[in-house]
Enzyme design. Structure first.
Site, mmCIF file in Angstrom:
data_model
loop_
_atom_site.group_PDB
_atom_site.id
_atom_site.type_symbol
_atom_site.label_atom_id
_atom_site.label_comp_id
_atom_site.label_asym_id
_atom_site.label_seq_id
_atom_site.Cartn_x
_atom_site.Cartn_y
_atom_site.Cartn_z
ATOM 1 N N HIS A 89 0.821 -1.220 0.000
ATOM 2 C CA HIS A 89 0.000 0.000 0.000
ATOM 3 C C HIS A 89 0.852 1.266 0.000
ATOM 4 O O HIS A 89 0.344 2.348 -0.284
ATOM 5 C CB HIS A 89 -1.050 -0.014 1.119
ATOM 6 C CG HIS A 89 -0.560 0.233 2.503
ATOM 7 N ND1 HIS A 89 -0.259 -0.783 3.386
ATOM 8 C CD2 HIS A 89 -0.340 1.375 3.187
ATOM 9 C CE1 HIS A 89 0.114 -0.271 4.538
ATOM 10 N NE2 HIS A 89 0.079 1.045 4.450
ATOM 11 N N ASP A 102 1.257 -7.708 2.270
ATOM 12 C CA ASP A 102 1.363 -6.264 2.025
ATOM 13 C C ASP A 102 2.825 -5.824 1.863
ATOM 14 O O ASP A 102 3.393 -5.175 2.740
ATOM 15 C CB ASP A 102 0.693 -5.520 3.188
ATOM 16 C CG ASP A 102 0.356 -4.078 2.817
ATOM 17 O OD1 ASP A 102 0.894 -3.590 1.812
ATOM 18 O OD2 ASP A 102 -0.438 -3.446 3.542
ATOM 19 N N SER A 152 4.086 2.461 8.206
ATOM 20 C CA SER A 152 3.826 1.414 7.216
ATOM 21 C C SER A 152 5.092 1.001 6.510
ATOM 22 O O SER A 152 5.805 1.854 5.983
ATOM 23 C CB SER A 152 2.865 1.931 6.154
ATOM 24 O OG SER A 152 1.565 1.860 6.590
HETATM 25 N N1 ARG Z 1 -4.552 0.506 7.352
HETATM 26 C C1 ARG Z 1 -3.325 0.526 6.648
HETATM 27 C C2 ARG Z 1 -2.509 1.725 7.075
HETATM 28 O O1 ARG Z 1 -3.009 2.751 7.421
HETATM 29 C C3 ARG Z 1 -3.480 0.649 5.170
HETATM 30 C C4 ARG Z 1 -3.875 -0.566 4.529
HETATM 31 C C5 ARG Z 1 -4.199 -0.339 3.073
HETATM 32 N N2 ARG Z 1 -5.190 -1.289 2.696
HETATM 33 C C6 ARG Z 1 -6.461 -0.989 2.389
HETATM 34 N N3 ARG Z 1 -7.299 -1.953 2.263
HETATM 35 N N4 ARG Z 1 -6.867 0.242 2.175
HETATM 36 O O2 ARG Z 1 -1.333 1.678 6.954
#
Ligand code: ARG
Length: 735
Positions: free
Chosen positions: A96, A232, A669
């Site tokens: 992501h 991811d 992330s």
């Molecule tokens: N919740 C994750 C973060 O803020 C992002 C994941 C992205 N995936 C998604 N399904 N939008 O880092």
């Protein structure tokens, strides 16, 4: 976790105090805290080792020799984190985090977002238009230097100017004629100052990404939740000029030779194992008060959620209908959906009272402490009340303030707003500009115009703008609505209702405005004429809309929010004074931090217990060919059926994700998750549902970092994609 868009988060940043003078007598549990690498030795080394670490603070951060920090990279100035895993500058981060770039290299015919991509040789790596990676060279505490220089200045304004000047000149000297990127940043709600110096790399190429069905498996349904089964990750490579220094893209550039890179471990993690995460968390507000939380709960969150949902439902329809539109909007949509779900989770927790007890208890202690001494009473006695009153002032301009800021979620509106630069000349009372002055403004708008038209889907943008205008109209009481919107409705005598008046207005814009139509826009910016602009309905609408803010909202907003940040700063100071033996850590601010703890399961609620890891069997359980978020690629199903896990298996199964009680937030992330020996065991990519309150108040019992197991990453690269070239490049250890 991806850095969240806080487009209209009104709660000012705030941090927990830090006192370096004394050893950490009553330090918080090691799982809470985003620690400064600079002070790891002094504040954390003992804890870290007691927790299981075999390495020293000096191995993590050193300015004298290579250390872990040299292998931790900050993406796009703070959007995400990555880590170097080879001597040739190979970087791992989340899928992501690479999403934007992966989408940019995708077309309907060659859709690598959908199908995945792994370069089998360096020449196949894809050059990204815009992607920077920066590495911390060093950081330095400038607090006493700056505070000493201003201690005799009594005027707040003069103090601010002097501090700004010092921060700029310290940074300028450290940048060595722009060889480095240097800034002096505020910490602890602006009580402390640190210089941070980075080397910034601008030639960063895409090396690999799994198909979205792996990299984003579970999509928005599973996002922010445990148990999780997402691969991811994505891979990039940093290139430098032939001399080894950062350089813009050139075919002659060479792979970066890092000072340090992380070995990758196949050993795997057990419950209670030590885990450490290094990265660039973006922003937390851990020591805001219960009054700030109430404001978020009642005003900011509900409006933000409403605006985001309105916008997303329109985008989704258009994306589902057209593959090319989908590719164009995918990255933006993913980020909106991510923010929306985060806010929904946080709102739910706030409504259940999460965070309030701890804050109110602390506020009571603070108030008792403040009033028990004459001097303290003068300084802090009224502080909490002031914070409450400032929040009340903000409430007095709600919901219009939140909906006003929410309008800028419309790309068409925020881009159009760049034309407001002409306002100083279109207002009749103002002086006449020269041709050169107009050209300068037009030139300034060109990059924004190019950027907007490059990846805009005008049809969708118009629908979004219509919907957001109507949303504001419906949610803000009549007497508080901007005249800019009321006039649209008043002036359209034929429209049967507000909705159709708004729709007519927006539908006409391509014909009538030089801002919305690309061709007219280009002509206008090449030859800007004020007369044209003065007649432009969209331009006039925007000027009126912004005027509404300047006249009715900004005076209250500025007054309350500026005073709030002063008061939060003082509260921070008071909290540190009240607890001189407590070791505090500063709120996240996109600087390098270290958090450590253990691989740990948790109990989210009554009668429910979560394990600390997931396996491929969970992917099979979730697999659903009819649900786009849960489609498992056939090739992966085939490999699973054969149980072809090779050396990546643990007890005959393939682990996918695991959790640890480390303390992270958006910006972390892609951060490396390291074991007790400093080997890479995973990548942090999310937080659990129960931690949605974590940016405001940390709960050690349920706050968890969700990580992708490095063995799943390697399995996808090796077994799924056959990119053994990349596996061979890494240093893989088995103990
Ligand atoms: N919740 C994750 C973060 O803020 C992002 C994941 C992205 N995936 C998604 N399904 N939008 O880092």
């Amino acid at each position: 976790m991806l850095k969240k868009i806080t487009a209209f988060c009104l709660v000012s940043l705030f941090g927990i105090g830090l006192s370096f003078a004394t050893p950490p007598a009553d330090a918080p549990a090691p799982d809470e805290g985003m620690w400064l690498p600079l002070y790891l030795k002094k504040l954390n080394e003992r804890d870290m080792k007691a927790d299981g670490a075999h390495f020293s603070a000096d191995d993590v951060y050193s300015v004298n020799h290579s250390s872990f920090k040299d292998a931790v990279v900050c993406l796009n100035g703070g959007q995400c984190t990555g880590e170097i895993v080879s001597a040739d500058g190979l970087v791992l981060t989340n899928h992501h985090c690479g999403y934007d770039n992966i989408a940019e290299h995708s077309t309907v015919e060659n859709n690598i977002l959908k199908n995945g991509f792994f370069a089998k040789s360096r020449s196949e790596e894809l050059v990204n238009k815009e992607f920077t990676m920066q590495i911390l060279v060093f950081m330095e505490d400038e607090t006493s230097l700056i505070n000493n220089a201003v201690k005799d200045i009594t005027s707040d304004d003069l103090k601010r100017v002097k501090i700004r000047g010092m921060r700029d000149s310290i940074a300028k000297a450290a940048s060595q004629d722009n060889k480095y990127k240097a800034e002096v940043k505020g910490f602890f709600a602006g009580n402390d100052y640190y210089l941070v110096v980075y080397q910034v790399f601008t030639d960063v190429r895409l090396v690999g990404a799994p198909p979205a069905a792996i990299g984003k498996f579970g999509g928005d349904v599973d996002n922010w939740m445990w148990p999780r089964h997402t691969g991811d990750f994505s891979m990039f490579r940093i290139y430098t000029g032939p001399d080894g220094n950062p350089a813009p893209y050139s075919p002659n550039n060479i792979p970066y030779k890092p000072k340090y890179f992380f070995p990758v471990s196949l050993k795997g993690e057990k419950q209670n194992d030590f885990a450490m995460v290094m990265g660039f968390p973006g922003s937390t507000s851990r020591y805001v008060t219960s009054f700030d939380l109430e404001f978020n709960r009642d005003c900011n969150n509900p409006a933000s959620i409403d605006v985001l949902e309105t916008e997303m439902s329109i985008m989704k329809k258009d994306m589902d209908a057209n593959e090319a539109v989908k590719l164009k909007l995918a990255a933006n949509y993913a980020s909106l959906a991510n923010t929306e779900k985060y806010l929904v989770g946080q709102e739910l927790m706030l409504k259940h009272g999460a965070g309030f007890d701890a804050k109110r208890k602390e506020e009571k202690e603070f108030q008792d402490w403040a009033v028990s001494d004459k001097d303290r009473k003068d300084k802090y006695g009224n502080l909490l009340n002031d914070i409450k009153e400032n929040n009340d002032k903000l409430r007095s301009i709600e919901p219009q303030l939140s909906y006003f800021f929410g309008m800028f979620n419309s790309r068409l509106l925020s881009y159009g707003f760049s034309f407001y630069a002409f306002n100083k000349y279109t207002d009749d009372n103002k002086s006449k500009p020269t041709r050169a002055e107009l050209d300068t403004i037009a030139k300034g708008i060109v990059p924004a115009a190019e950027d907007y038209f490059k990846d805009s889907s005008l049809a969708t943008d118009k629908k979004v703008l219509k919907a957001l205008l109507l949303d504001l109209y419906n949610n803000v009481p009549e007497e508080k609505r901007p005249a800019a919107i009321t006039n649209i409705i008043k002036n359209d005598k034929k429209a049967p209702n507000a909705e159709s008046a708004i729709n007519n207005f927006i539908d006409d814009l391509e014909k009538k405005s030089v801002i919305v139509d690309q061709k007219k826009n280009k002509e206008f910016l090449e030859n800007p004429k004020l007369k044209k602009l003065k007649k432009d309905p969209y331009y006039n609408f925007m000027c009126d809309f912004v005027q509404y803010y300047f006249m009715l909202l900004k005076p209250v907003y500025d007054n309350a929010s500026q005073d709030l940040s002063k008061k939060h700063k003082l509260y921070m100071q008071g909290l540190r004074e009240m607890q001189p033996n407590k070791t505090f850590y500063p709120d996240a601010n996109s600087t390098l931090r270290v958090t450590y703890g253990n691989v740990l399961p948790y109990h989210p609620r009554d009668a429910v217990a979560y394990k600390y890891y997931t396996t491929y069997e969970g992917i099979l359980e979730k697999s659903n060919p009819k649900d786009p978020e849960f489609i498992v690629p056939q090739h992966e199903l085939d490999l699973f059926a054969k149980k072809d896990f090779g050396r990546y298996a643990q007890n005959d199964t393939l682990r996918i994700n695991f959790i640890a009680n480390t303390d992270i937030t958006g910006g972390n992330s892609g951060s490396p998750v390291l074991d007790a020996d400093g080997n890479l065991i995973g990548l942090a990519f999310d937080g659990d549902w129960e931690s949605m309150i974590g940016d405001l108040s940390f709960n050690p019992a349920t706050n968890r970092t969700i990580c992708v197991d490095i063995r799943y990453v390697l399995w996808v690269i090796d077994k799924y994609a056959g990119a053994t070239n990349l596996i061979n490049e890494m240093k893989i250890v088995t103990n």
